[in-house]
Write an enzyme that holds these catalytic residues in place. Structure first.
Site, mmCIF file in Angstrom:
data_model
loop_
_atom_site.group_PDB
_atom_site.id
_atom_site.type_symbol
_atom_site.label_atom_id
_atom_site.label_comp_id
_atom_site.label_asym_id
_atom_site.label_seq_id
_atom_site.Cartn_x
_atom_site.Cartn_y
_atom_site.Cartn_z
ATOM 1 N N ASP A 110 -3.985 -7.212 -14.648
ATOM 2 C CA ASP A 110 -4.118 -7.321 -13.195
ATOM 3 C C ASP A 110 -3.600 -6.059 -12.502
ATOM 4 O O ASP A 110 -3.205 -6.089 -11.346
ATOM 5 C CB ASP A 110 -3.371 -8.561 -12.672
ATOM 6 C CG ASP A 110 -3.845 -8.976 -11.281
ATOM 7 O OD1 ASP A 110 -5.068 -8.938 -11.039
ATOM 8 O OD2 ASP A 110 -3.004 -9.326 -10.431
ATOM 9 N N GLY A 111 -3.605 -4.936 -13.212
ATOM 10 C CA GLY A 111 -3.203 -3.660 -12.616
ATOM 11 C C GLY A 111 -4.364 -3.105 -11.809
ATOM 12 O O GLY A 111 -5.171 -2.333 -12.310
#
Length: 196
Positions: free
Chosen positions: A122-123
């Site tokens: 989820d970067g």
């Protein structure tokens, strides 16, 4: 001057997860936000705001701009597959505006590599920011780094393509070289950075 983050029932161990990931990222040479786990408050941690600093005995606010804002995207476009910025877009912004683009490009490259290795899928583009310091624009320290693979319900795909692929299993030698070019590195220096 600090942000208090807490455990969530949907994501058990989230506090320990984020603290561990930030420490691992720092150990790999990526500047990260300062964090502490308050004594007597299990399930919480404090993150010091990097955009608030003491200047002349006053709390000053430094402007920050995430990479959705910096590239003219809406917040809902934080994921590349939804029309959000690519790593190449982020690299171009750093080359154009950073007062130390070489250092910031290396930081972005390390962040990308370590995120992939940690399972920080989820970067996304709102987890990367420019910091407008008095001496000029720099890439902000890493924040919101979590091993999302620890939570089976979360998406297994990367938020930002890594050399044209979206999963760890799909990373090949070709993908590494393509990612190096996107980050404005030659393939050999990029691979040397991975091995260091």
């Amino acid at each position: 001057n600090v942000i208090l983050k807490r455990e969530r029932a949907r994501y058990p161990g989230l506090v320990q997860n984020e603290l561990a990931c930030l420490r691992l990222m720092a150990a790999c040479g990526v500047p990260v936000i300062e964090t502490t786990a308050p004594i007597g408050l299990p399930g919480f941690f404090e993150a010091t705001r990097y955009d608030r600093v003491w200047e002349n005995q006053q709390l000053a606010r430094w402007h920050q701009e995430d990479f959705c804002q910096a590239t003219g995207r809406w917040p809902r476009q934080k994921y590349q597959i939804h029309g959000g910025p690519t790593l190449a877009d982020c690299a171009t912004i750093l080359e154009r505006y950073s007062i130390n683009p070489l250092a910031d490009l290396e930081q972005l490259a390390r962040w990308s590599i370590v995120s992939v290795c940690l399972g920080n899928n989820d970067g996304h583009a709102k987890n990367l920011a420019l910091l407008y310091r008095p001496d000029g624009v720099r890439l902000a320290p890493a924040y919101d780094v979590v091993c999302t693979l620890a939570y089976p319900a979360l998406d297994k795909q990367f938020s930002l393509s890594f050399g044209g692929v979206y999963t760890f299993e799909a990373i090949t030698s070709r993908a590494l070289d393509k990612c190096a070019r996107a980050l404005h590195f030659g393939p050999r220096p990029f691979r040397q950075a991975i091995e260091a």
